[in-house]
Motif scaffolding. Structure first.
Motif, PDB file in Angstrom:
ATOM      1  N   GLU A  91      17.619  -5.112   0.650  1.00  0.00           N
ATOM      2  CA  GLU A  91      17.919  -5.700  -1.032  1.00  0.00           C
ATOM      3  C   GLU A  91      17.501  -4.510  -2.056  1.00  0.00           C
ATOM      4  O   GLU A  91      17.606  -3.006  -1.490  1.00  0.00           O
ATOM      5  N   PRO A  92      19.057  -4.040  -2.051  1.00  0.00           N
ATOM      6  CA  PRO A  92      19.644  -2.854  -2.704  1.00  0.00           C
ATOM      7  C   PRO A  92      18.891  -2.546  -3.766  1.00  0.00           C
ATOM      8  O   PRO A  92      19.250  -3.906  -5.196  1.00  0.00           O
ATOM      9  N   ASP A  93      18.448  -2.058  -4.318  1.00  0.00           N
ATOM     10  CA  ASP A  93      17.567  -1.447  -5.645  1.00  0.00           C
ATOM     11  C   ASP A  93      18.074  -0.628  -5.964  1.00  0.00           C
ATOM     12  O   ASP A  93      19.581   0.297  -5.948  1.00  0.00           O
ATOM     13  N   GLU A  94      17.442   0.642  -7.250  1.00  0.00           N
ATOM     14  CA  GLU A  94      19.090   1.100  -8.133  1.00  0.00           C
ATOM     15  C   GLU A  94      18.704   2.043  -6.819  1.00  0.00           C
ATOM     16  O   GLU A  94      19.686   3.116  -7.450  1.00  0.00           O
ATOM     17  N   LYS A  95      17.737   2.596  -6.812  1.00  0.00           N
ATOM     18  CA  LYS A  95      17.935   3.931  -5.598  1.00  0.00           C
ATOM     19  C   LYS A  95      19.126   4.037  -4.449  1.00  0.00           C
ATOM     20  O   LYS A  95      19.147   4.454  -4.151  1.00  0.00           O
ATOM     21  N   THR A  96      18.636   2.298  -4.550  1.00  0.00           N
ATOM     22  CA  THR A  96      20.197   2.629  -3.304  1.00  0.00           C
ATOM     23  C   THR A  96      21.517   2.772  -4.022  1.00  0.00           C
ATOM     24  O   THR A  96      22.657   3.534  -3.979  1.00  0.00           O
ATOM     25  N   LEU A  97      21.830   1.733  -4.800  1.00  0.00           N
ATOM     26  CA  LEU A  97      22.797   2.064  -5.279  1.00  0.00           C
ATOM     27  C   LEU A  97      23.353   3.423  -5.860  1.00  0.00           C
ATOM     28  O   LEU A  97      24.096   3.849  -6.464  1.00  0.00           O
ATOM     29  N   ALA A 137      10.971  -5.285   3.168  1.00  0.00           N
ATOM     30  CA  ALA A 137      10.342  -5.357   1.553  1.00  0.00           C
ATOM     31  C   ALA A 137       8.942  -5.050   1.161  1.00  0.00           C
ATOM     32  O   ALA A 137       8.103  -5.029   2.387  1.00  0.00           O
ATOM     33  N   GLY A 138       8.187  -4.878   0.066  1.00  0.00           N
ATOM     34  CA  GLY A 138       7.360  -4.081  -0.661  1.00  0.00           C
ATOM     35  C   GLY A 138       6.981  -3.492  -1.185  1.00  0.00           C
ATOM     36  O   GLY A 138       8.198  -2.178  -0.985  1.00  0.00           O
ATOM     37  N   GLU A 139       5.911  -2.989  -1.754  1.00  0.00           N
ATOM     38  CA  GLU A 139       5.819  -1.720  -2.356  1.00  0.00           C
ATOM     39  C   GLU A 139       5.861  -0.382  -1.598  1.00  0.00           C
ATOM     40  O   GLU A 139       6.319   0.721  -2.010  1.00  0.00           O
ATOM     41  N   ALA A 140       5.476  -0.564  -0.360  1.00  0.00           N
ATOM     42  CA  ALA A 140       6.161   1.171   0.505  1.00  0.00           C
ATOM     43  C   ALA A 140       7.385   0.810   0.565  1.00  0.00           C
ATOM     44  O   ALA A 140       7.949   2.129   0.934  1.00  0.00           O
ATOM     45  N   ILE A 141       8.298  -0.055   1.444  1.00  0.00           N
ATOM     46  CA  ILE A 141       9.533   0.491   1.091  1.00  0.00           C
ATOM     47  C   ILE A 141      10.089   1.137  -0.189  1.00  0.00           C
ATOM     48  O   ILE A 141      11.576   1.875  -0.348  1.00  0.00           O
ATOM     49  N   ALA A 142       9.768  -0.115  -1.416  1.00  0.00           N
ATOM     50  CA  ALA A 142      10.521   0.574  -2.137  1.00  0.00           C
ATOM     51  C   ALA A 142      10.108   2.593  -3.000  1.00  0.00           C
ATOM     52  O   ALA A 142      10.977   2.630  -3.372  1.00  0.00           O
ATOM     53  N   HIS A 201       5.147 -12.154   7.245  1.00  0.00           N
ATOM     54  CA  HIS A 201       4.508 -10.969   7.241  1.00  0.00           C
ATOM     55  C   HIS A 201       3.738 -10.346   6.677  1.00  0.00           C
ATOM     56  O   HIS A 201       4.670  -9.323   6.142  1.00  0.00           O
ATOM     57  N   GLU A 202       2.751  -9.927   5.957  1.00  0.00           N
ATOM     58  CA  GLU A 202       2.420  -9.370   4.936  1.00  0.00           C
ATOM     59  C   GLU A 202       1.528  -8.181   5.969  1.00  0.00           C
ATOM     60  O   GLU A 202       0.642  -8.178   6.324  1.00  0.00           O
ATOM     61  N   ILE A 203       2.144  -6.931   4.961  1.00  0.00           N
ATOM     62  CA  ILE A 203       1.461  -5.594   6.696  1.00  0.00           C
ATOM     63  C   ILE A 203       0.595  -4.285   5.444  1.00  0.00           C
ATOM     64  O   ILE A 203       1.199  -3.961   4.359  1.00  0.00           O
ATOM     65  N   ASP A 204      -0.499  -4.123   5.693  1.00  0.00           N
ATOM     66  CA  ASP A 204      -0.821  -3.044   4.420  1.00  0.00           C
ATOM     67  C   ASP A 204      -0.718  -1.484   5.302  1.00  0.00           C
ATOM     68  O   ASP A 204      -1.447  -1.469   6.579  1.00  0.00           O
ATOM     69  N   VAL A 205       0.191  -1.070   4.930  1.00  0.00           N
ATOM     70  CA  VAL A 205       0.384   0.258   5.379  1.00  0.00           C
ATOM     71  C   VAL A 205      -0.486   1.412   4.902  1.00  0.00           C
ATOM     72  O   VAL A 205      -0.670   2.849   5.161  1.00  0.00           O
ATOM     73  N   SER A 206      -1.667   0.654   4.168  1.00  0.00           N
ATOM     74  CA  SER A 206      -2.012   1.892   3.216  1.00  0.00           C
ATOM     75  C   SER A 206      -3.027   3.014   3.822  1.00  0.00           C
ATOM     76  O   SER A 206      -3.376   4.389   4.434  1.00  0.00           O
ATOM     77  N   GLY A 254       0.558  -1.367  -0.058  1.00  0.00           N
ATOM     78  CA  GLY A 254       0.014   0.450  -0.132  1.00  0.00           C
ATOM     79  C   GLY A 254       1.122   1.528  -0.161  1.00  0.00           C
ATOM     80  O   GLY A 254       1.547   1.805   0.237  1.00  0.00           O
ATOM     81  N   ALA A 255       0.704   2.362   0.061  1.00  0.00           N
ATOM     82  CA  ALA A 255       0.968   3.712  -0.212  1.00  0.00           C
ATOM     83  C   ALA A 255       0.449   4.446   0.822  1.00  0.00           C
ATOM     84  O   ALA A 255      -0.394   4.147   1.937  1.00  0.00           O
ATOM     85  N   LEU A 256       1.622   4.983   1.166  1.00  0.00           N
ATOM     86  CA  LEU A 256       1.340   6.162   2.932  1.00  0.00           C
ATOM     87  C   LEU A 256       0.941   6.844   2.170  1.00  0.00           C
ATOM     88  O   LEU A 256       1.326   8.136   1.556  1.00  0.00           O
ATOM     89  N   SER A 257       0.401   7.202   3.765  1.00  0.00           N
ATOM     90  CA  SER A 257      -0.153   8.319   4.214  1.00  0.00           C
ATOM     91  C   SER A 257       0.474   9.457   4.169  1.00  0.00           C
ATOM     92  O   SER A 257       2.024   9.289   4.550  1.00  0.00           O
ATOM     93  N   ARG A 258       0.246  10.949   3.866  1.00  0.00           N
ATOM     94  CA  ARG A 258       1.273  11.690   4.850  1.00  0.00           C
ATOM     95  C   ARG A 258       1.253  12.039   5.364  1.00  0.00           C
ATOM     96  O   ARG A 258       0.824  11.532   6.681  1.00  0.00           O
TER      97      ARG A 258
END
Length: 419
Positions: free
Chosen positions: A229-235, A199-204, A261-266, A167-171
């Motif tokens: 895990e290092p993504d392109e942002k990290t590198l 991991a997950g879309e919120a981390i990315a 554990h899958e956690i919905d943070v929306s 999920g997407a994080l709120s303001r």
């Protein structure tokens, strides 16, 4: 069978094709460090055993950062001995005074911990280095001494728990809130002796510096290490800083985890950890009206330039509430310089706050912001144990920098939306 990222790094440094959880292994250490608390013990051990050199002076650094600038004669003498030790051992990276910084942040900023490497530092929050895809863990003073002699250490391969944030994080919600919510849900022993993999879309979606709060506070869940895990942002963040070549590693698709554990943070709100445990969390909507005496923005958890900018955005053109002491401390001298260049220091001062050179003194109640009896502090640091920031009769509440800055203005725990 595949391996997790933590297992892959440990296997590579044990010169093995595979390792399994609970195995005891000997691994090469890429980087180590110590400070003005544990350092004197480490140095005494080396000197008392006649050790005349460290395994590689380039793979070790020292940061005098807790009680500095020296708060008393004892500290001044300690720092002099540390400086002399570094001179004798050929250790050129000694951070104190004009290049001061918190070691957990310096390791990342200075490119001394890199993706795929092992960092074993003399501080429990050395696990911060996991934010760039390294196996980073804290060690005791004796362990660091052994590393300085041999360049190796013994480790028990931890099982890995994977946390997938959806999920997407709120303001106003940040990486700090993700880890506070996680510790609140699973407890301060929820990952005891294990590796936490985030991991997950919120981390990315998080900026790199906002991610660092998660591995930083992995130890608050009892974990050996936290890792992303290092993504392109990290590198992109690491490449211009790196002091040596590095090879990122990644977990295998078929890796086995102790749990996932899958956690919905929306719908996650900014979180507040009430006294006296990081797991005693509540959403901000249930934490309003708590009046405070001090607000501390900094530490190795939230002393990055991203955190300074977040706080300054809230403080700009506003004044700290009467009776509240606001202390803002960047984690390193480079961050301090950026704050000067960008006008952040002036914004803090104009608001009626204190802007200090780098130290982690307030975080452990050592220097530059000790709490007295009955005082309440809102802090962006990582621990709120009894007596952590001073008096055992004081209270510490943990929040992210947005909430800390708003609280300083309001005089009570609150949201920037109220300003």
């Amino acid at each position: 069978m595949g391996m997790t990222l933590t297992e892959k790094i440990l296997a590579a440094h044990a010169d093995r094709s595979q390792v399994r959880p609970k195995e005891m292994i000997s691994v090469r250490v890429d980087q180590s460090f110590t400070d003005d608390l544990g350092g004197p013990i480490t140095f005494h051990l080396l000197e008392s055993h006649g050790v005349g050199k460290v395994f590689d002076p380039e793979r070790f650094f020292v940061a005098a950062m807790v009680n500095t600038p020296s708060k008393d004669i004892s500290v001044a003498n300690t720092v002099m001995k540390m400086r002399e030790f570094c001179r004798r051992m050929g250790v050129k990276r000694f951070f104190e005074g004009g290049n001061a910084g918190i070691h957990n942040a310096l390791a990342i900023e200075q490119g001394l911990v890199l993706p795929g490497e092992i960092l074993a530092g003399g501080n429990s929050h050395a696990c911060t280095g996991g934010g760039v895809g390294a196996f980073a863990t804290g060690m005791g003073s004796t362990d660091v001494a052994a590393i300085l002699i041999t360049g190796r250490t013994w480790l028990r391969v931890p099982e890995t728990i994977r946390y997938v944030y959806k999920g997407a994080l709120s303001r106003w919600v940040t990486g700090k809130d993700l880890i506070l919510a996680t510790i609140g849900k699973f407890g301060v022993d929820g990952a005891q002796g294990k590796a936490m993999e985030f991991a997950g879309e919120a981390i990315a979606a998080l900026p790199v510096e906002e991610r660092f709060a998660l591995p930083n506070m992995a130890v608050e869940a009892g974990a050996i290490n936290g890792i992303i895990e290092p993504d392109e942002k990290t590198l992109e963040y690491v490449r211009p800083r790196a002091q040596r070549p590095f090879t990122p590693l990644y977990g295998d698709p078929g890796a086995s985890y102790a749990a996932v554990h899958e956690i919905d943070v929306s719908r996650l709100e900014p979180m507040v950890a009430f006294p006296h445990l990081p797991s005693n969390t509540r959403p901000l909507s249930e934490a309003r009206e708590v009046r405070v005496d001090q607000v501390y923005i900094g530490s190795c958890t939230n002393g990055w330039i991203a955190d300074m900018r977040a706080a300054a955005h809230i403080l700009k053109g506003r004044k700290v509430a009467e009776g509240v002491r606001l202390i803002v401390i960047p984690s390193t001298t480079e961050v301090y310089r950026q704050c000067l260049r960008e006008g952040i220091a002036e914004t803090v001062l104009d608001a009626g706050g204190i802007f200090s050179t780098p130290t982690c003194g307030p975080c452990i109640g050592a220097h530059m912001g000790v709490l007295g009896d009955g005082m309440r502090s809102v802090s962006t640091s990582n621990r709120n144990f009894v007596g952590r920031q001073g008096s055992t009769r004081a209270e510490v509440y943990l929040v992210n920098p947005h909430i800390a800055a708003a609280t300083a203005i309001l005089g009570r725990i609150g949201s920037p939306d109220e300003l």
